[in-house]
Write an enzyme that holds these catalytic residues in place. Structure first.
Site, short mmCIF file in Angstrom:
data_model
loop_
_atom_site.label_atom_id
_atom_site.label_comp_id
_atom_site.label_asym_id
_atom_site.label_seq_id
_atom_site.Cartn_x
_atom_site.Cartn_y
_atom_site.Cartn_z
N LYS A 4 25.77 -17.08 2.94
CA LYS A 4 25.64 -16.63 1.56
C LYS A 4 26.53 -15.43 1.30
O LYS A 4 26.78 -15.08 0.17
CB LYS A 4 24.18 -16.20 1.29
CG LYS A 4 23.15 -17.27 1.54
CD LYS A 4 21.74 -16.62 1.40
CE LYS A 4 20.71 -17.55 1.95
NZ LYS A 4 19.40 -16.88 2.07
N GLY A 5 26.99 -14.80 2.37
CA GLY A 5 27.64 -13.50 2.25
C GLY A 5 28.87 -13.48 1.37
O GLY A 5 29.20 -12.45 0.78
N GLU A 27 35.64 -15.32 3.13
CA GLU A 27 34.61 -14.74 4.01
C GLU A 27 34.24 -13.34 3.55
O GLU A 27 35.04 -12.65 2.92
CB GLU A 27 35.15 -14.65 5.45
CG GLU A 27 34.87 -15.87 6.31
CD GLU A 27 33.43 -15.89 6.83
OE1 GLU A 27 32.57 -15.17 6.30
OE2 GLU A 27 33.17 -16.65 7.78
N ASP A 28 33.03 -12.93 3.92
CA ASP A 28 32.61 -11.55 3.68
C ASP A 28 33.16 -10.63 4.77
O ASP A 28 33.76 -9.60 4.50
CB ASP A 28 31.08 -11.45 3.61
CG ASP A 28 30.38 -12.19 4.76
OD1 ASP A 28 31.06 -12.74 5.65
OD2 ASP A 28 29.13 -12.20 4.77
N ASP A 56 33.82 -10.51 12.31
CA ASP A 56 33.36 -9.57 13.33
C ASP A 56 33.96 -10.00 14.68
O ASP A 56 35.12 -9.72 14.96
CB ASP A 56 31.82 -9.61 13.29
CG ASP A 56 31.15 -8.60 14.18
OD1 ASP A 56 31.73 -7.54 14.43
OD2 ASP A 56 30.02 -8.87 14.64
N LYS A 100 36.40 -6.34 11.31
CA LYS A 100 36.12 -5.31 12.33
C LYS A 100 37.03 -5.62 13.51
O LYS A 100 36.61 -6.28 14.47
CB LYS A 100 34.66 -5.42 12.79
CG LYS A 100 33.63 -4.93 11.82
CD LYS A 100 32.26 -5.04 12.50
CE LYS A 100 31.14 -4.78 11.54
NZ LYS A 100 29.84 -5.13 12.13
N PHE A 124 27.29 -1.66 11.55
CA PHE A 124 26.68 -2.72 10.76
C PHE A 124 26.68 -2.30 9.30
O PHE A 124 26.19 -1.22 8.95
CB PHE A 124 25.25 -3.00 11.24
CG PHE A 124 24.67 -4.26 10.68
CD1 PHE A 124 25.02 -5.49 11.21
CD2 PHE A 124 23.81 -4.21 9.60
CE1 PHE A 124 24.49 -6.67 10.69
CE2 PHE A 124 23.28 -5.38 9.06
CZ PHE A 124 23.62 -6.61 9.61
N ASP A 150 24.00 -8.77 3.98
CA ASP A 150 22.58 -8.42 3.95
C ASP A 150 22.10 -7.80 5.25
O ASP A 150 22.75 -7.88 6.29
CB ASP A 150 21.73 -9.69 3.72
CG ASP A 150 21.65 -10.56 4.98
OD1 ASP A 150 22.71 -10.83 5.58
OD2 ASP A 150 20.53 -10.93 5.38
N ARG A 174 22.16 -7.40 -0.51
CA ARG A 174 23.34 -8.20 -0.84
C ARG A 174 23.94 -7.79 -2.18
O ARG A 174 25.14 -7.86 -2.38
CB ARG A 174 22.98 -9.68 -0.93
CG ARG A 174 22.72 -10.36 0.38
CD ARG A 174 22.71 -11.88 0.19
NE ARG A 174 22.05 -12.59 1.27
CZ ARG A 174 22.64 -12.92 2.43
NH1 ARG A 174 23.89 -12.60 2.64
NH2 ARG A 174 21.96 -13.57 3.36
P1 5GP Z 1 31.36 -13.29 13.90
O1 5GP Z 1 31.20 -14.73 14.32
O2 5GP Z 1 32.72 -12.97 13.34
O3 5GP Z 1 30.98 -12.35 15.01
O4 5GP Z 1 30.25 -13.01 12.83
C1 5GP Z 1 30.42 -13.32 11.53
C2 5GP Z 1 29.11 -13.17 10.78
O5 5GP Z 1 28.24 -12.17 11.36
C3 5GP Z 1 29.43 -12.69 9.38
O6 5GP Z 1 29.75 -13.76 8.53
C4 5GP Z 1 28.13 -12.00 9.02
O7 5GP Z 1 27.20 -12.95 8.56
C5 5GP Z 1 27.63 -11.43 10.34
N1 5GP Z 1 28.03 -10.01 10.46
C6 5GP Z 1 28.95 -9.48 11.30
N2 5GP Z 1 29.07 -8.15 11.13
C7 5GP Z 1 28.19 -7.83 10.15
C8 5GP Z 1 27.85 -6.58 9.50
O8 5GP Z 1 28.36 -5.49 9.78
N3 5GP Z 1 26.91 -6.66 8.53
C9 5GP Z 1 26.31 -7.82 8.16
N4 5GP Z 1 25.39 -7.77 7.18
N5 5GP Z 1 26.60 -9.01 8.74
C10 5GP Z 1 27.54 -9.00 9.73
#
Ligand code: 5GP
Length: 203
Positions: free
Chosen positions: A66-67, A122-123, A126, A154, A175, A182, A188
């Site tokens: 949803k992000g 994408e939001d 990470d 990040k 975070f 969220d 959100r």
């Molecule tokens: P990745 O697979 O890149 O490690 O993770 C991606 C997902 O992890 C993002 O789409 C998000 O949903 C969640 N995520 C990663 N870092 C954060 C953060 O700092 N805050 C929030 N709310 N969600 C995060």
């Protein structure tokens, strides 16, 4: 008695950027990392770049629920080229704050993407594991191209190098919530990107 009176307590100095956030959330917020105005200025720039890069092409924006909802809406309405929109929902197995890279598709696209130019919205990226899975999955459907626009990244957390063509902002390894992101489905709707006080996570 000295006869002296205490000076009136000066009002608490609000953290910079808090004035754009509803008062009910102020006690939860540790700091405002990126203010709403900066986000909108950056989205103006990114959308202008997408406009140029995809002129005369058939662009499909794929938002990751949803992000990405606010990034999707804000980018889509800034574009001056025609673009379609579709959404996917994925769930990443792992803890609430780390991703394992094992991804389940909860909602797939409604449209075929073969031969189309796909821009994933994408939001945040990470570790990159979720996006890596998503890009491989979409590429297997033979689109003309697959690129990524992410509001946040990040870089210090990345486990897989990914080509992210359009990046809004780099954030440190903290975070963050707001602008679609969220914590336990809250925050959100905040217009800014913020960090939360530790006691919020402690419940
Ligand atoms: P990745 O697979 O890149 O490690 O993770 C991606 C997902 O992890 C993002 O789409 C998000 O949903 C969640 N995520 C990663 N870092 C954060 C953060 O700092 N805050 C929030 N709310 N969600 C995060």
């Amino acid at each position: 008695m000295s006869g002296q009176t205490e000076p009136p307590a000066s009002p608490a100095v609000p953290s910079p950027g808090l004035e754009q956030i509803p008062a009910v959330f102020h006690d939860d917020i540790e700091s405002v990392l990126i203010g709403a105005d900066d986000i909108h200025r950056r989205l103006d720039e990114l959308a202008a770049q997408v406009d140029v890069d995809y002129a005369d092409r058939e662009l499909l924006l794929v938002g990751v629920l949803k992000g990405a909802i606010f990034v999707m809406a804000d980018v889509a309405r800034r574009l001056t080229i025609p673009a379609s929109m579709d959404f996917m929902a994925v769930s990443s197995y792992g803890s609430s704050t780390t991703s394992s890279g094992v991804v389940r598709i909860l909602k797939d696209l409604d449209t075929e993407i073969e031969g189309r130019d796909v821009l994933i919205i994408e939001d945040i990226v990470d570790s990159g594991l979720t996006l890596d899975y998503l890009m491989k999955n979409l590429r297997s459907r033979k689109p003309a191209s697959v690129e990524v626009l992410s509001l946040l990244t990040k870089p210090t957390r990345r486990e897989i190098e990914l080509p992210i063509r359009y990046v809004g902002f780099e954030v440190p390894d903290v975070f963050v919530v707001g602008f679609g992101l969220d914590f336990s489905e809250s925050y959100r709707g905040l217009r800014s990107i913020v960090t939360l006080k530790p006691e919020v996570y402690a419940g």
